[in-house]
Motif scaffolding. Sequence first.
Motif, PDB file in Angstrom:
ATOM      1  N   ALA A  69      -1.885   3.301   5.728  1.00 37.46           N
ATOM      2  CA  ALA A  69      -1.514   2.898   7.081  1.00 37.46           C
ATOM      3  C   ALA A  69      -2.520   1.849   7.512  1.00 37.46           C
ATOM      4  N   MET A  70      -2.036   0.710   7.932  1.00 33.37           N
ATOM      5  CA  MET A  70      -2.919  -0.397   8.293  1.00 33.37           C
ATOM      6  C   MET A  70      -2.492  -0.970   9.630  1.00 33.37           C
ATOM      7  N   ASN A  71      -3.456  -1.536  10.340  1.00 33.85           N
ATOM      8  CA  ASN A  71      -3.090  -2.286  11.527  1.00 33.85           C
ATOM      9  C   ASN A  71      -3.150  -3.769  11.182  1.00 33.85           C
ATOM     10  N   GLU A  72      -2.857  -4.620  12.126  1.00 35.42           N
ATOM     11  CA  GLU A  72      -2.770  -6.055  11.842  1.00 35.42           C
ATOM     12  C   GLU A  72      -4.082  -6.649  11.351  1.00 35.42           C
ATOM     13  N   SER A  73      -5.219  -6.067  11.714  1.00 36.45           N
ATOM     14  CA  SER A  73      -6.502  -6.595  11.264  1.00 36.45           C
ATOM     15  C   SER A  73      -6.868  -6.089   9.877  1.00 36.45           C
ATOM     16  N   GLY A  74      -6.029  -5.208   9.303  1.00 36.70           N
ATOM     17  CA  GLY A  74      -6.273  -4.718   7.962  1.00 36.70           C
ATOM     18  C   GLY A  74      -7.074  -3.432   7.900  1.00 36.70           C
ATOM     19  N   SER A  75      -7.446  -2.870   9.033  1.00 36.35           N
ATOM     20  CA  SER A  75      -8.195  -1.613   9.012  1.00 36.35           C
ATOM     21  C   SER A  75      -7.234  -0.436   9.151  1.00 36.35           C
ATOM     22  N   ASN A  76      -7.702   0.738   8.785  1.00 33.87           N
ATOM     23  CA  ASN A  76      -6.853   1.926   8.853  1.00 33.87           C
ATOM     24  C   ASN A  76      -6.437   2.223  10.286  1.00 33.87           C
ATOM     25  N   SER A  77      -5.232   2.661  10.431  1.00 30.84           N
ATOM     26  CA  SER A  77      -4.696   3.057  11.729  1.00 30.84           C
ATOM     27  C   SER A  77      -3.560   4.030  11.481  1.00 30.84           C
ATOM     28  N   SER A  78      -2.813   4.347  12.496  1.00 30.12           N
ATOM     29  CA  SER A  78      -1.671   5.235  12.315  1.00 30.12           C
ATOM     30  C   SER A  78      -0.374   4.440  12.150  1.00 30.12           C
ATOM     31  N   PHE A  79      -0.470   3.136  11.980  1.00 31.95           N
ATOM     32  CA  PHE A  79       0.721   2.305  11.810  1.00 31.95           C
ATOM     33  C   PHE A  79       1.084   2.226  10.337  1.00 31.95           C
ATOM     34  N   ILE A  80       2.274   2.612   9.993  1.00 35.00           N
ATOM     35  CA  ILE A  80       2.742   2.581   8.613  1.00 35.00           C
ATOM     36  C   ILE A  80       3.525   1.292   8.412  1.00 35.00           C
ATOM     37  N   GLN A  81       3.145   0.551   7.395  1.00 29.88           N
ATOM     38  CA  GLN A  81       3.832  -0.702   7.124  1.00 29.88           C
ATOM     39  C   GLN A  81       5.230  -0.419   6.583  1.00 29.88           C
ATOM     40  N   THR A  82       6.219  -1.026   7.194  1.00 28.61           N
ATOM     41  CA  THR A  82       7.576  -0.864   6.713  1.00 28.61           C
ATOM     42  C   THR A  82       7.845  -1.890   5.630  1.00 28.61           C
ATOM     43  N   GLY A  83       8.872  -1.634   4.864  1.00 26.49           N
ATOM     44  CA  GLY A  83       9.204  -2.516   3.748  1.00 26.49           C
ATOM     45  C   GLY A  83       8.744  -1.937   2.420  1.00 26.49           C
ATOM     46  N   LYS A  84       7.877  -0.951   2.459  1.00 26.96           N
ATOM     47  CA  LYS A  84       7.367  -0.312   1.247  1.00 26.96           C
ATOM     48  C   LYS A  84       8.334   0.774   0.807  1.00 26.96           C
ATOM     49  N   TRP A  85       8.682   0.765  -0.485  1.00 24.55           N
ATOM     50  CA  TRP A  85       9.494   1.824  -1.066  1.00 24.55           C
ATOM     51  C   TRP A  85       8.645   2.592  -2.061  1.00 24.55           C
ATOM     52  N   VAL A  86       8.912   3.887  -2.169  1.00 26.47           N
ATOM     53  CA  VAL A  86       8.228   4.745  -3.132  1.00 26.47           C
ATOM     54  C   VAL A  86       9.302   5.482  -3.930  1.00 26.47           C
ATOM     55  N   LEU A  87       9.200   5.416  -5.253  1.00 27.51           N
ATOM     56  CA  LEU A  87      10.156   6.098  -6.121  1.00 27.51           C
ATOM     57  C   LEU A  87       9.502   7.341  -6.707  1.00 27.51           C
ATOM     58  N   LEU A  88      10.180   8.479  -6.548  1.00 26.85           N
ATOM     59  CA  LEU A  88       9.713   9.755  -7.088  1.00 26.85           C
ATOM     60  C   LEU A  88      10.689  10.221  -8.167  1.00 26.85           C
ATOM     61  N   ASP A  89      10.150  10.779  -9.240  1.00 27.84           N
ATOM     62  CA  ASP A  89      11.036  11.321 -10.266  1.00 27.84           C
ATOM     63  C   ASP A  89      11.524  12.707  -9.838  1.00 27.84           C
ATOM     64  N   LYS A  90      12.325  13.339 -10.688  1.00 23.88           N
ATOM     65  CA  LYS A  90      12.923  14.614 -10.290  1.00 23.88           C
ATOM     66  C   LYS A  90      11.922  15.749 -10.176  1.00 23.88           C
ATOM     67  N   HIS A  91      10.681  15.506 -10.597  1.00 22.48           N
ATOM     68  CA  HIS A  91       9.613  16.495 -10.421  1.00 22.48           C
ATOM     69  C   HIS A  91       8.721  16.123  -9.234  1.00 22.48           C
ATOM     70  N   GLN A  92       9.141  15.107  -8.496  1.00 27.39           N
ATOM     71  CA  GLN A  92       8.469  14.610  -7.292  1.00 27.39           C
ATOM     72  C   GLN A  92       7.135  13.931  -7.579  1.00 27.39           C
ATOM     73  N   TYR A  93       6.994  13.376  -8.787  1.00 30.73           N
ATOM     74  CA  TYR A  93       5.835  12.554  -9.113  1.00 30.73           C
ATOM     75  C   TYR A  93       6.160  11.108  -8.768  1.00 30.73           C
ATOM     76  N   ILE A  94       5.189  10.405  -8.215  1.00 27.89           N
ATOM     77  CA  ILE A  94       5.383   8.997  -7.867  1.00 27.89           C
ATOM     78  C   ILE A  94       5.498   8.190  -9.147  1.00 27.89           C
ATOM     79  N   ARG A  95       6.566   7.411  -9.240  1.00 27.10           N
ATOM     80  CA  ARG A  95       6.791   6.590 -10.424  1.00 27.10           C
ATOM     81  C   ARG A  95       6.719   5.099 -10.144  1.00 27.10           C
ATOM     82  N   GLY A  96       6.689   4.716  -8.869  1.00 27.39           N
ATOM     83  CA  GLY A  96       6.567   3.294  -8.572  1.00 27.39           C
ATOM     84  C   GLY A  96       6.547   3.002  -7.086  1.00 27.39           C
TER      85      GLY A  96
END
Length: 158
Positions: free
Chosen positions: A104-131
């Motif tokens: 989660a980043m804010n516009e200045s690049g530091s951590n915040s509670s803002f989640i950047q949209t546009g990011k996709w996360v692919l999980l396999d059928k065991h719920q492991y992150i694959r990409g």
Amino acid sequence: NQLNHTITKKDLQGKEVLVDFISSPGSDTCRQLTANLKKVPGAFSHNDSLLQILSFAVNPQQDSVTRLKQYADKYKIDQDKWWFLTGDKEQINNLVQHDFFVDAMNESGSNSSFIQTGKWVLLDKHQYIRGYYNGLDSADVSRCMNDIALLMLEKEKR
């Protein structure tokens, strides 16, 4: 979700899961992400029961169940295969940062509670992150669809 059902990890067992994060349904960015995401299940219509799409509303105070349902209806989303999720903002932020490892980043690049949209996360059928993918980049969308196809072909070790 947009159907007012409580979703748990049990609902995702045995499925590949593509996760994205939306803010302000109706914005140009959200419309582009939705258009790109709509391509994904269409490419796998012969195996559509193996893929679940989850779109997390990053502004749950604004994006109620009713609003998410209207958005899904407007774009003619298959609501069994694509869930728009909302809930407690802190729980969503925690899930995004600690389960999906999306910063989660804010516009200045530091951590915040803002989640950047546009990011996709692919999980396999065991719920492991694959990409991780940029849902606004057509080359990354193609790479994501290729990775989903490979996951669907993967065989279980005995």
